[in-house]
Design an enzyme around this catalytic site. Structure first.
Site, PDB file in Angstrom:
ATOM      1  N   HIS A 159       0.837  -1.213   0.000  1.00  0.00           N
ATOM      2  CA  HIS A 159       0.000   0.000   0.000  1.00  0.00           C
ATOM      3  C   HIS A 159       0.869   1.259   0.000  1.00  0.00           C
ATOM      4  CE1 HIS A 159      -4.002   1.777   1.629  1.00  0.00           C
ATOM      5  NE2 HIS A 159      -3.318   2.708   0.985  1.00  0.00           N
ATOM      6  N   ASN A 175      -5.242   6.432  -6.829  1.00  0.00           N
ATOM      7  CA  ASN A 175      -5.930   7.730  -6.660  1.00  0.00           C
ATOM      8  C   ASN A 175      -5.040   8.891  -7.093  1.00  0.00           C
ATOM      9  OD1 ASN A 175      -4.307   7.100  -4.403  1.00  0.00           O
ATOM     10  ND2 ASN A 175      -5.443   8.484  -3.075  1.00  0.00           N
ATOM     11  N   HIS A 216       1.419   5.266  -2.157  1.00  0.00           N
ATOM     12  CA  HIS A 216       0.930   6.236  -3.143  1.00  0.00           C
ATOM     13  C   HIS A 216       2.155   6.983  -3.687  1.00  0.00           C
ATOM     14  CE1 HIS A 216      -3.343   6.045  -1.601  1.00  0.00           C
ATOM     15  NE2 HIS A 216      -2.695   5.685  -0.500  1.00  0.00           N
ATOM     16  N   PHE A 217       2.503   6.733  -4.940  1.00  0.00           N
ATOM     17  CA  PHE A 217       3.668   7.411  -5.530  1.00  0.00           C
ATOM     18  C   PHE A 217       3.266   8.575  -6.441  1.00  0.00           C
ATOM     19  CE2 PHE A 217       6.944   3.686  -5.014  1.00  0.00           C
ATOM     20  CZ  PHE A 217       7.008   3.946  -3.662  1.00  0.00           C
ATOM     21  N   ARG A 218       1.955   8.851  -6.518  1.00  0.00           N
ATOM     22  CA  ARG A 218       1.442  10.127  -7.041  1.00  0.00           C
ATOM     23  C   ARG A 218       1.586  10.391  -8.527  1.00  0.00           C
ATOM     24  NH1 ARG A 218      -1.612  10.506  -2.723  1.00  0.00           N
ATOM     25  NH2 ARG A 218      -0.688  11.436  -0.897  1.00  0.00           N
ATOM     26  N   ASP A 252       0.977   2.620   3.796  1.00  0.00           N
ATOM     27  CA  ASP A 252       0.095   3.658   3.256  1.00  0.00           C
ATOM     28  C   ASP A 252       0.901   4.943   3.035  1.00  0.00           C
ATOM     29  OD1 ASP A 252      -2.039   5.117   2.351  1.00  0.00           O
ATOM     30  OD2 ASP A 252      -3.063   5.244   4.281  1.00  0.00           O
ATOM     31  N   HIS A 294     -10.518   0.683   1.287  1.00  0.00           N
ATOM     32  CA  HIS A 294     -10.479   1.738   2.296  1.00  0.00           C
ATOM     33  C   HIS A 294     -11.842   1.708   2.973  1.00  0.00           C
ATOM     34  CE1 HIS A 294      -9.209   5.904   3.708  1.00  0.00           C
ATOM     35  NE2 HIS A 294     -10.398   5.697   4.231  1.00  0.00           N
ATOM     36  N   HIS A 354      -5.344  -0.429   6.185  1.00  0.00           N
ATOM     37  CA  HIS A 354      -5.067   0.409   7.365  1.00  0.00           C
ATOM     38  C   HIS A 354      -6.120   0.366   8.482  1.00  0.00           C
ATOM     39  CE1 HIS A 354      -7.545   2.833   4.738  1.00  0.00           C
ATOM     40  NE2 HIS A 354      -6.534   3.291   4.011  1.00  0.00           N
TER      41      HIS A 354
HETATM   42  O1  DOR Z   1      -4.773   9.812   4.569  1.00  0.00           O
HETATM   43  C1  DOR Z   1      -4.888   9.297   3.466  1.00  0.00           C
HETATM   44  N1  DOR Z   1      -4.195   9.747   2.416  1.00  0.00           N
HETATM   45  N2  DOR Z   1      -5.730   8.264   3.298  1.00  0.00           N
HETATM   46  C2  DOR Z   1      -6.031   7.795   2.079  1.00  0.00           C
HETATM   47  O2  DOR Z   1      -6.818   6.905   1.973  1.00  0.00           O
HETATM   48  C3  DOR Z   1      -5.433   8.395   0.862  1.00  0.00           C
HETATM   49  C4  DOR Z   1      -4.162   9.029   1.205  1.00  0.00           C
HETATM   50  C5  DOR Z   1      -3.606   9.904   0.102  1.00  0.00           C
HETATM   51  O3  DOR Z   1      -3.631   9.475  -1.048  1.00  0.00           O
HETATM   52  O4  DOR Z   1      -3.111  10.975   0.395  1.00  0.00           O
END
Ligand code: DOR
Length: 416
Positions: free
Chosen positions: A54, A88, A56-58, A284, A171, A218
């Protein structure tokens, strides 16, 4: 064949051994082996690389916060040799085209191996998503999330996901139970996203567990562990929900979804983890730029970085006697690999030769200045960590004593 030698974590315990590998795969583990290259790490520990399910590399669209290069470099320095990356982004990965664009964009730009999530969204066919690694569903709103709230949408999505063999990571916060009000402190954020919302979402999900391979992301409170105990649904706990809480003076730097809860909650999650009751550790890793976090509590986005510090902090906690190395490696490497169908996660013949070499005496204090995420900050400043002294990815030594040793070669994983 090349060989690494040291105190190897093999068959559930540390033993003085040699690991032989060829063409990126482990071929032999024995007391003594001869190889062309022979790396002798003496009494240092040779462990499987961590698999973080899990992050997030944006990319694309949010690269002021992070990108695949910086995120994956941060993973490498933290001993994480494989990540599963979230959808996302802007645009979100929701169909064949967005998935293909993302894949092309990041090709050749990762320091570690990776798999890609695609978001299941209301009314969208999953047909075009057959070559994502796993699916993601957001039941509660969060940063750039693609929401799935209605029962009929959820049911439809889970039934179609169940016709594939892919895991659906969820989530789990019930969107209708999230409150909108002025938030100034972590406690306010916690009140706006009550634990009841997580519990309700998990209860709803559990009614589908014979339909799809579900994984709850999470988990933030011990009551959720109670709900999940004994079910076939897997779940993740993050280092921040085990080590940080809403009584700490973190301000918006600690704002995250689901929120940091009370000290007692954090301690209960940590205790469960130490007892081996948590299947997977997931960071996360959700970096945001400092100027976004400095906007004031209400305006600041939720999420915090952690891919470099998660495994390394837990290794320091093993050294301090809180849990066994076996417990940590099951949650950080073996079970994520097994759950998501990866040929990784343990040192065993036939597995990818992903190793992390650590010296348990080499405990350091985390400092944001020394980390590699583009965001440049950490909520774990000053906490103890054992960072790897060397990291091998499919047999290539990528990192040694803080120096990059090889060309970037991270590649997309496939199911085994
Ligand atoms: O706090 C969070 N940030 N929860 C998430 O589910 C997404 C994440 C994000 O992408 O910043």
């Amino acid at each position: 064949m090349d060989v690494v030698e040291g105190r190897v974590f093999y068959q559930g315990r540390l033993q003085k051994a040699c690991v032989g590998y060829e063409d990126g795969l482990i071929v032999s583990v024995k007391k003594a082996l001869e190889g062309e290259e022979h790396y002798d790490f003496g009494d240092r520990l040779i462990l499987p690389g961590a698999v973080d399910p899990h992050v997030h590399f944006r990319e694309p669209g949010l690269t002021n916060k992070e990108d695949f290069l910086s995120g994956s470099l941060s993973a490498l320095f933290g001993g994480v040799t494989c990540v599963l990356e979230m959808p996302n982004t802007v645009p979100p990965v929701v169909d064949a085209e967005s998935l293909r664009e993302k894949r092309e964009r990041i090709l050749g730009r990762s320091w570690v191996d990776y798999g890609l999530f695609a978001c299941l969204s209301p009314g969208k066919d999953i047909e075009g998503l057959s070559n994502c690694h796993a699916f993601k569903i957001f039941m509660g709103s969060s940063t750039q999330s693609v929401l799935m709230r209605e029962e009929t949408d959820l049911a439809e999505a889970l039934v179609s996901a169940g016709s594939t063999d892919k895991v659906v990571s969820v989530h789990a916060e019930e969107d209708d139970m999230l409150l909108q009000k002025d938030e100034r402190f972590l406690r306010d954020h916690e009140e706006c996203r009550p634990r009841g919302a997580e519990l309700r979402a998990i209860e709803r999900l559990l009614t589908y567990q014979d339909k799809a391979r579900l994984n709850v992301c999470h988990v933030s409170c011990p009551e959720s562990l109670d709900l999940l105990k004994g079910s076939r649904t897997t779940f993740e706990v993050t280092p921040h929900h085990m080590l940080l809480d809403s009584s700490m003076d973190l301000g918006a730097w600690g704002k995250v979804n689901p929120p940091l809860r009370r000290r007692g909650d954090r301690e209960a999650l940590f205790t469960a983890f130490c007892k081996g009751e948590v299947p997977m550790l997931a960071t996360d890793h959700a970096p945001h730029a400092p100027e976004e976090k400095e906007r004031g509590f209400g305006e600041a986005p939720s999420g915090l970085p952690g891919v470099e510090t998660g495994f390394s902090m837990m290794l320091a906690l093993v050294k301090r006697g809180h849990m066994s190395l076996d417990t940590l490696l099951k949650a950080a490497s073996m079970t994520p690999a097994k759950t998501f169908g990866l040929n990784k996660g343990e040192i065993a013949e036939g597995r990818d030769a992903d190793f992390v070499v650590i010296d348990p005496r080499d405990i350091r204090k985390i400092s944001a200045r020394e980390l590699h995420s583009k965001c440049g900050w950490t909520p774990f400043e000053g906490k103890e960590a054992i960072f790897p002294q060397a990291v091998f990815l499919r047999g290539r030594m990528m990192l040694r004593d803080g120096t990059i040793m090889n060309e970037r070669c991270g590649r997309e994983v496939s199911h085994v």
